[in-house]
Motif scaffolding. Structure first.
Motif, PDB file in Angstrom:
ATOM      1  N   ASN A  76      40.121  49.603  28.849  1.00 21.87           N
ATOM      2  CA  ASN A  76      39.924  48.150  29.481  1.00 21.87           C
ATOM      3  C   ASN A  76      39.010  47.583  29.689  1.00 21.87           C
ATOM      4  O   ASN A  76      38.368  46.817  29.960  1.00 21.87           O
ATOM      5  CB  ASN A  76      41.125  48.180  30.230  1.00 21.87           C
ATOM      6  CG  ASN A  76      41.272  47.994  32.077  1.00 21.87           C
ATOM      7  OD1 ASN A  76      40.213  48.941  31.591  1.00 21.87           O
ATOM      8  ND2 ASN A  76      41.847  47.456  32.354  1.00 21.87           N
ATOM      9  N   PHE A  77      37.933  48.341  30.735  1.00 19.02           N
ATOM     10  CA  PHE A  77      37.386  48.104  30.257  1.00 19.02           C
ATOM     11  C   PHE A  77      35.933  49.185  30.799  1.00 19.02           C
ATOM     12  O   PHE A  77      35.096  50.295  30.988  1.00 19.02           O
ATOM     13  CB  PHE A  77      36.804  47.780  32.364  1.00 19.02           C
ATOM     14  CG  PHE A  77      37.290  46.246  32.541  1.00 19.02           C
ATOM     15  CD1 PHE A  77      36.516  45.342  32.514  1.00 19.02           C
ATOM     16  CD2 PHE A  77      38.661  45.500  32.280  1.00 19.02           C
ATOM     17  CE1 PHE A  77      36.559  43.988  33.073  1.00 19.02           C
ATOM     18  CE2 PHE A  77      38.409  44.891  32.852  1.00 19.02           C
ATOM     19  CZ  PHE A  77      38.105  43.611  33.568  1.00 19.02           C
TER      20      PHE A  77
ATOM     21  N   ARG B 131      44.491  44.198  31.901  1.00 18.07           N
ATOM     22  CA  ARG B 131      43.545  44.185  33.380  1.00 18.07           C
ATOM     23  C   ARG B 131      44.715  44.927  34.635  1.00 18.07           C
ATOM     24  O   ARG B 131      45.734  44.072  34.568  1.00 18.07           O
ATOM     25  CB  ARG B 131      42.992  43.372  33.910  1.00 18.07           C
ATOM     26  CG  ARG B 131      42.042  41.982  32.821  1.00 18.07           C
ATOM     27  CD  ARG B 131      40.357  41.400  33.861  1.00 18.07           C
ATOM     28  NE  ARG B 131      40.263  40.612  33.147  1.00 18.07           N
ATOM     29  CZ  ARG B 131      38.767  40.161  33.439  1.00 18.07           C
ATOM     30  NH1 ARG B 131      38.709  40.630  34.485  1.00 18.07           N
ATOM     31  NH2 ARG B 131      38.615  39.535  32.281  1.00 18.07           N
ATOM     32  N   CYS B 132      44.218  45.504  35.282  1.00 16.69           N
ATOM     33  CA  CYS B 132      44.619  46.673  36.168  1.00 16.69           C
ATOM     34  C   CYS B 132      45.357  44.987  37.412  1.00 16.69           C
ATOM     35  O   CYS B 132      46.300  45.587  37.701  1.00 16.69           O
ATOM     36  CB  CYS B 132      44.154  47.696  37.564  1.00 16.69           C
ATOM     37  SG  CYS B 132      43.377  48.524  35.975  1.00 16.69           S
ATOM     38  N   THR B 133      44.641  44.133  36.996  1.00 18.44           N
ATOM     39  CA  THR B 133      44.377  43.122  37.951  1.00 18.44           C
ATOM     40  C   THR B 133      45.093  41.609  37.445  1.00 18.44           C
ATOM     41  O   THR B 133      45.230  40.731  38.030  1.00 18.44           O
ATOM     42  CB  THR B 133      42.938  42.486  38.652  1.00 18.44           C
ATOM     43  OG1 THR B 133      42.205  42.793  36.837  1.00 18.44           O
ATOM     44  CG2 THR B 133      42.738  43.353  39.121  1.00 18.44           C
TER      45      THR B 133
ATOM     46  N   ILE C  16      42.503  37.943  39.069  1.00 17.14           N
ATOM     47  CA  ILE C  16      41.067  38.599  38.436  1.00 17.14           C
ATOM     48  C   ILE C  16      39.900  38.704  39.090  1.00 17.14           C
ATOM     49  O   ILE C  16      39.586  36.673  38.878  1.00 17.14           O
ATOM     50  CB  ILE C  16      41.656  39.014  36.700  1.00 17.14           C
ATOM     51  CG1 ILE C  16      41.034  38.036  36.095  1.00 17.14           C
ATOM     52  CG2 ILE C  16      42.755  39.149  36.649  1.00 17.14           C
ATOM     53  CD1 ILE C  16      41.255  37.282  34.499  1.00 17.14           C
ATOM     54  N   GLY C  17      38.478  39.243  38.564  1.00 17.70           N
ATOM     55  CA  GLY C  17      37.766  39.036  38.942  1.00 17.70           C
ATOM     56  C   GLY C  17      36.825  39.856  39.881  1.00 17.70           C
ATOM     57  O   GLY C  17      35.748  38.909  41.260  1.00 17.70           O
ATOM     58  N   ALA C  18      36.898  39.917  40.077  1.00 12.60           N
ATOM     59  CA  ALA C  18      36.744  41.124  41.610  1.00 12.60           C
ATOM     60  C   ALA C  18      35.264  40.981  41.476  1.00 12.60           C
ATOM     61  O   ALA C  18      34.235  41.539  40.610  1.00 12.60           O
ATOM     62  CB  ALA C  18      37.139  42.986  42.138  1.00 12.60           C
TER      63      ALA C  18
ATOM     64  N   TRP D 186      31.131  52.069  36.877  1.00 10.39           N
ATOM     65  CA  TRP D 186      32.003  51.971  38.410  1.00 10.39           C
ATOM     66  C   TRP D 186      31.517  53.362  39.486  1.00 10.39           C
ATOM     67  O   TRP D 186      31.863  53.423  40.386  1.00 10.39           O
ATOM     68  CB  TRP D 186      33.175  52.041  39.202  1.00 10.39           C
ATOM     69  CG  TRP D 186      33.414  50.150  38.488  1.00 10.39           C
ATOM     70  CD1 TRP D 186      32.553  49.379  38.635  1.00 10.39           C
ATOM     71  CD2 TRP D 186      34.624  49.639  39.082  1.00 10.39           C
ATOM     72  NE1 TRP D 186      32.915  47.956  38.308  1.00 10.39           N
ATOM     73  CE2 TRP D 186      34.862  47.863  38.620  1.00 10.39           C
ATOM     74  CE3 TRP D 186      36.322  49.539  39.248  1.00 10.39           C
ATOM     75  CZ2 TRP D 186      35.841  46.810  39.093  1.00 10.39           C
ATOM     76  CZ3 TRP D 186      36.462  48.643  39.051  1.00 10.39           C
ATOM     77  CH2 TRP D 186      36.372  47.359  38.928  1.00 10.39           C
TER      78      TRP D 186
ATOM     79  N   PHE E 171      36.688  48.188  45.631  1.00 16.19           N
ATOM     80  CA  PHE E 171      37.411  46.996  44.656  1.00 16.19           C
ATOM     81  C   PHE E 171      39.238  48.665  44.668  1.00 16.19           C
ATOM     82  O   PHE E 171      38.424  49.613  44.523  1.00 16.19           O
ATOM     83  CB  PHE E 171      37.164  47.972  43.185  1.00 16.19           C
ATOM     84  CG  PHE E 171      38.291  47.150  42.003  1.00 16.19           C
ATOM     85  CD1 PHE E 171      38.479  45.792  41.844  1.00 16.19           C
ATOM     86  CD2 PHE E 171      39.451  48.130  41.487  1.00 16.19           C
ATOM     87  CE1 PHE E 171      39.465  45.668  40.933  1.00 16.19           C
ATOM     88  CE2 PHE E 171      40.026  47.671  40.086  1.00 16.19           C
ATOM     89  CZ  PHE E 171      40.591  46.978  40.058  1.00 16.19           C
TER      90      PHE E 171
ATOM     91  N   ILE F 107      34.021  49.611  33.769  1.00 13.89           N
ATOM     92  CA  ILE F 107      34.407  51.088  35.078  1.00 13.89           C
ATOM     93  C   ILE F 107      34.068  52.576  34.969  1.00 13.89           C
ATOM     94  O   ILE F 107      33.459  53.052  35.637  1.00 13.89           O
ATOM     95  CB  ILE F 107      35.962  51.449  34.734  1.00 13.89           C
ATOM     96  CG1 ILE F 107      37.141  50.815  34.773  1.00 13.89           C
ATOM     97  CG2 ILE F 107      36.984  52.290  35.780  1.00 13.89           C
ATOM     98  CD1 ILE F 107      38.256  49.945  34.569  1.00 13.89           C
TER      99      ILE F 107
ATOM    100  N   GLU G 166      29.011  43.385  34.378  1.00 13.17           N
ATOM    101  CA  GLU G 166      29.569  43.956  35.985  1.00 13.17           C
ATOM    102  C   GLU G 166      29.022  45.460  36.116  1.00 13.17           C
ATOM    103  O   GLU G 166      28.443  46.070  36.843  1.00 13.17           O
ATOM    104  CB  GLU G 166      31.300  44.431  35.419  1.00 13.17           C
ATOM    105  CG  GLU G 166      31.729  44.764  36.949  1.00 13.17           C
ATOM    106  CD  GLU G 166      33.356  44.371  36.914  1.00 13.17           C
ATOM    107  OE1 GLU G 166      34.122  43.722  35.644  1.00 13.17           O
ATOM    108  OE2 GLU G 166      34.013  44.727  37.588  1.00 13.17           O
TER     109      GLU G 166
HETATM  110  C1  UN1 Z   1      40.799  46.957  35.704  1.00 11.10           C
HETATM  111  O1  UN1 Z   1      41.344  46.150  35.116  1.00 11.10           O
HETATM  112  O2  UN1 Z   1      40.960  47.728  35.731  1.00 11.10           O
HETATM  113  O3  UN1 Z   1      38.359  41.892  38.763  1.00 11.10           O
HETATM  114  C2  UN1 Z   1      39.497  45.707  36.111  1.00 11.10           C
HETATM  115  C3  UN1 Z   1      38.997  42.431  37.859  1.00 11.10           C
HETATM  116  C4  UN1 Z   1      37.722  43.115  37.017  1.00 11.10           C
HETATM  117  C5  UN1 Z   1      37.466  44.587  36.771  1.00 11.10           C
HETATM  118  C6  UN1 Z   1      39.460  44.955  36.357  1.00 11.10           C
HETATM  119  N1  UN1 Z   1      35.990  42.291  37.776  1.00 11.10           N
HETATM  120  O4  UN1 Z   1      39.377  41.500  36.790  1.00 11.10           O
END
Ligand code: UN1
Length: 498
Positions: free
Chosen positions: A153-154, A284-286, A445-447, A161, A453, A158, A107
């Motif tokens: 977590n990333f 993951r935030c996602t 998940i998987g952006a 980014w 984002f 991150i 990423e």
């Molecule tokens: C996060 O969890 O803060 O879309 C980032 C996703 C990853 C990025 C997650 N590409 O789950």
């Protein structure tokens, strides 16, 4: 014998923190393994780093963007060459399985190529003026010194980014990585610097939020703060920035929902729930921490999900057979255990998991079983609060409308997904889910890095990272009018007669 401590990176040099205090970075799968010792920086280190960034800004902002971008291209290639080694170090310090650590490094590579490409775009607008012999355009200008605070977590994605769009736009940077995972950020900063950055353009101070993060946020020369982490800390960052109107870009919590309609491909939906709920150990935030299933499919879905969750192999992420690594630290493990208890007390049905794993080879790590609750009602805390661990709550629903209502009924709005074969349902949910990211027949998940984002409500403060949206964070618009008529022309007042 303890290894040599890793140093801070200030003004192109690796330096010790002023206080001499250090922090240990340990492997969450086996805390006997010391990954490294890092500086426990304080306000004076932050001041040095910001001073360096301020000084470097004078010439970096004037360096043509395509030249800035060449450095990012080189960095992308260097990251690519070292991907495997970087991923292994990431798994050792963060715990996620190697396959996912490779994805995290990838990423950052993707972001480096993408932002390098932006060096030859950074598009503004040219547009006609309402007056004759007058030219109108808008250009992006850098903001200044950016203070970046990143989560564990990333640990490379991150930082990438934030650092890469900041740099290509002509800003200079001081980054404070999470104290649990400084090594991946250290590697990243070192590589990007060695790719050819002038001294002072990118600086790293390791340390804790209170010791180093807060002085960075409040430093008067820092014009912009970009933070990813908890909603509580994000609120604090916003409050500290507000009195001086400092820009703040906040990426915070999520309580993402995966909605399974009765016409869904069941196997596919279960795959999505397992990957979204337990991938990265739910950190993951996602993460898909809520799954809403239409009643007709509910029982079968829960059975299939439980079977798959029970079969997941938990352990050290370097073991290729392992699918779920440890939690990041003791506090996170305790938090997960507390939420399991809360779920039980609230009357949800614990279908599998629910325990920390601490016997034998697991004794020195922060492991927890993949956990599924069924019969969860939307009012329960496990259905509303971010747990950030391997816990999935399955909520029954009647129809699409109630799924959307439940889905939107939390304070967060990062990611949502629907599994359905009905295009009308897919488009309705796409329109009505108030989230920053939405998936059809794919998990939460998987952006990908070239799209915006971020999220709505308590997830963010209106900005987006990645994609060209990141440029909007790390630059400011300047509208420019050039009047070549040689006379006074008054906008909105003078009329043009041909
Ligand atoms: C996060 O969890 O803060 O879309 C980032 C996703 C990853 C990025 C997650 N590409 O789950």
């Amino acid at each position: 014998m303890d290894p040599e401590p890793y140093k801070n990176f200030i003004n192109g040099e690796w330096v010790e923190g002023r206080s001499g205090d250090v922090l240990e970075d340990r492997n969450p799968a086996d805390t006997r393994e010391l990954i490294g010792i890092f500086q426990r920086s304080g306000a004076r280190d932050v001041e040095d780093a910001v001073a360096a960034a301020e000084c470097a800004y004078r010439s970096w902002r004037l360096t043509p963007a395509p030249r800035r971008a060449e450095i990012l291209f080189r960095a992308a290639r260097m990251l690519q060459d070292r991907k495997e080694e970087l991923a292994r170090d990431m798994t050792r310090e963060m715990g996620k399985v190697l396959l996912e650590s490779r994805g995290d490094v990838q990423e950052a590579i993707d972001m480096a190529y993408y932002m390098a490409g932006e060096g030859r775009r950074l598009y503004g607008q040219t547009t006609p003026s309402e007056l004759p012999n007058k030219f109108a355009m808008s250009v992006r200008m850098p903001v200044g010194v950016c203070g970046l605070i990143t989560p564990w977590n990333f640990p490379m994605a991150i930082p990438s980014w934030k650092i890469l769009p900041a740099l290509v736009c002509g800003n200079t940077v001081v980054i404070k990585p999470a104290e649990d995972t400084p090594l991946s950020c250290y590697h990243f900063v070192k590589i990007v610097s060695e790719a050819g950055l002038p001294r002072g353009v990118l600086n790293l101070v390791a340390g804790t939020g209170p010791d180093a993060g807060e002085p960075l946020v409040t430093h008067p020369a820092v014009r912009l703060v970009s933070f990813t982490g908890s909603t509580e800390v994000g609120r604090r960052v916003a409050e500290l920035c507000a009195p001086v109107f400092k820009h703040s870009n906040l990426e915070m919590g999520g309580k993402n929902v995966l909605m399974v309609m009765e016409d869904a491909d069941l196997e596919l939906a279960v795959d999505g729930a397992v990957w979204g709920g337990f991938g990265t150990t739910g950190q993951r935030c996602t993460a898909a921490s809520r799954v809403i299933v239409q009643k007709k499919l509910y029982k079968e879905f829960v059975e299939m999900l439980v079977e798959r969750a029970e079969a997941l192999k938990v352990g050290n992420g370097l073991d290729p057979n392992v699918q779920v690594g440890p939690l990041i630290n003791r506090d996170q493990l305790n938090r997960v255990q507390q939420y399991v208890q809360i779920g039980i007390n609230e009357g949800a049905r614990l279908m599998c998991g629910g325990h920390a794993i601490d016997h034998g080879q697991y004794a020195c790590g922060f492991f927890h079983e993949a956990t599924v609750f069924s019969e969860v009602s939307p009012k329960m805390r496990i259905a509303r609060e971010e747990i950030f661990g391997p816990v999935v709550s399955v909520i029954p629903c009647d129809d699409l409308e109630s799924a959307i209502e439940i889905g939107n009924g939390v304070r967060y709005g990062l990611s949502a997904a629907i599994y359905t074969r009905d295009v009308n349902k897919a488009f309705t949910a796409m329109r009505d889910m108030y989230t920053g990211i939405f998936y059809v027949n794919a998990s939460t998940i998987g952006a990908e890095i070239h799209l915006p984002f971020g999220g709505t409500k308590d997830t963010g403060n209106g900005h987006r990272e990645a994609g060209t949206a990141a440029l909007d964070v790390f630059s400011e618009w300047k509208s420019i009018y050039v009047d070549y008529s040689g006379r006074l022309q008054r906008a909105q007042i003078d009329t043009f007669s041909p």
